[in-house]
Design a protein around this motif. Structure first.
Motif, short mmCIF file in Angstrom:
data_model
loop_
_atom_site.label_atom_id
_atom_site.label_comp_id
_atom_site.label_asym_id
_atom_site.label_seq_id
_atom_site.Cartn_x
_atom_site.Cartn_y
_atom_site.Cartn_z
N LYS A 9 110.20 61.31 93.33
CA LYS A 9 109.29 60.74 93.65
C LYS A 9 109.18 59.55 94.18
O LYS A 9 108.04 59.20 94.90
N ASP A 10 110.81 58.42 94.61
CA ASP A 10 110.94 57.84 95.41
C ASP A 10 110.74 58.44 96.95
O ASP A 10 110.16 57.24 97.93
N ALA A 11 110.88 59.28 97.17
CA ALA A 11 110.70 59.67 98.62
C ALA A 11 109.58 58.79 99.47
O ALA A 11 110.01 59.03 100.83
N GLN A 12 108.08 59.39 98.94
CA GLN A 12 106.86 58.47 100.50
C GLN A 12 107.52 57.44 100.30
O GLN A 12 107.04 56.58 101.65
N GLN A 13 107.65 56.25 99.30
CA GLN A 13 108.07 55.28 99.79
C GLN A 13 109.19 54.47 100.52
O GLN A 13 109.53 54.21 101.84
N LEU A 14 110.33 55.81 100.75
CA LEU A 14 110.93 55.56 101.44
C LEU A 14 111.20 55.91 103.01
O LEU A 14 111.99 55.26 103.95
N VAL A 15 110.22 57.07 103.28
CA VAL A 15 110.21 57.27 104.42
C VAL A 15 109.32 56.29 104.97
O VAL A 15 109.68 55.81 106.03
N SER A 16 108.84 55.01 104.18
CA SER A 16 108.07 54.28 104.17
C SER A 16 108.67 53.37 105.70
O SER A 16 108.55 52.20 106.23
N ILE A 17 109.63 53.15 104.49
CA ILE A 17 110.83 52.18 104.43
C ILE A 17 111.53 52.05 106.19
O ILE A 17 111.91 51.39 107.18
N TYR A 18 112.16 53.68 106.21
CA TYR A 18 112.83 54.15 106.99
C TYR A 18 111.82 54.12 108.62
O TYR A 18 112.33 54.28 109.44
N ALA A 19 110.47 54.31 108.17
CA ALA A 19 109.99 54.75 109.67
C ALA A 19 109.82 53.87 110.80
O ALA A 19 110.21 54.41 112.07
N PRO A 20 109.89 52.54 110.58
CA PRO A 20 109.74 51.40 111.53
C PRO A 20 111.03 51.32 112.17
O PRO A 20 111.61 51.01 112.92
N TYR A 21 112.31 51.48 111.42
CA TYR A 21 113.96 51.68 111.82
C TYR A 21 113.21 53.27 113.35
O TYR A 21 114.35 53.49 114.06
N VAL A 22 113.26 54.26 112.49
CA VAL A 22 112.97 55.39 114.30
C VAL A 22 112.23 55.20 114.78
O VAL A 22 112.69 55.30 116.57
N LYS A 23 111.00 54.14 114.86
CA LYS A 23 110.39 54.14 115.61
C LYS A 23 110.69 53.25 116.27
O LYS A 23 110.59 53.30 118.07
N GLU A 32 112.17 61.81 115.41
CA GLU A 32 111.59 61.59 114.57
C GLU A 32 111.38 61.53 113.40
O GLU A 32 112.28 61.71 112.98
N VAL A 33 110.27 60.92 112.27
CA VAL A 33 110.35 60.37 111.32
C VAL A 33 110.76 61.23 110.39
O VAL A 33 109.60 61.93 110.57
N PRO A 34 110.96 61.48 109.24
CA PRO A 34 111.35 62.58 108.10
C PRO A 34 110.32 63.32 107.15
O PRO A 34 109.45 61.49 107.30
N SER A 35 109.60 63.90 106.89
CA SER A 35 109.32 64.50 105.86
C SER A 35 109.41 64.19 104.93
O SER A 35 110.50 63.40 104.46
#
Length: 161
Positions: A9-23, A32-35
């Motif tokens: 259930k943490d995956a959505q928040q983790l993606v939002s933290i990780y996305a700026p690092y990828v982008k 690409e930001v993982p789903s």
């Protein structure tokens, strides 16, 4: 700050933290930001063998850290690679330090002896963070990763527990 084990259930928040690092950075070499589904799989896969920890404040994840296999051979079973990602607006709150304290303790309790961190240059903040924690640089690979039309060096740091 509460440190706990990650769950799907943490995956959505983790993606939002990780996305700026990828982008925006070469800290990770993903293009690409993982789903969210990909992140759920990553969490489940990691938790089979390693800790995957969350730093949470009032229900909001401030950062996460996990260990992974350094190299998939039995002789390396006492060695783990560590990763940590902190929310952009939480970087000066010691979130990474709290996560690493808990992660290192869990790995030591599980019998790990060597901890490794792979850092893209130039990421002076990560280098300083790891060196302050007792990690020493043991390798430097030149122009090993390509992102944003540029070649990047990486360094490996090691800490023996």
């Amino acid at each position: 700050m509460k440190i706990r084990s990650a769950c799907q259930k943490d995956a959505q928040q983790l993606v939002s933290i990780y996305a700026p690092y990828v982008k925006n950075t070469a800290i990770t070499f993903e293009y690409e930001v993982p789903s969210i589904k990909d992140f759920e799989k990553r969490i489940n896969t990691t938790l089979k063998k390693f800790p995957y920890l969350i730093a949470e404040e009032e229900g909001i994840i401030q950062g996460y850290a996990y260990a992974s296999t350094y190299y998939d051979r039995s002789a390396y079973d006492w060695t783990a690679e560590l990763s940590v990602y902190v929310k952009e607006d939480a970087r000066k709150k010691q979130v990474g330090s709290q996560l690493y304290d808990a992660l290192e303790a869990a790995l030591q309790k599980a019998g790990f002896v060597n901890l490794l961190a792979c850092i893209t240059l130039s990421n002076e903040a990560s280098l300083a963070f790891h060196k302050k924690r007792g990690y020493d640089q043991v390798a430097h690979f030149k122009k090993i990763g390509y992102k944003f039309d540029k070649w990047y060096d990486i360094v490996w740091l090691q800490k023996r527990l």
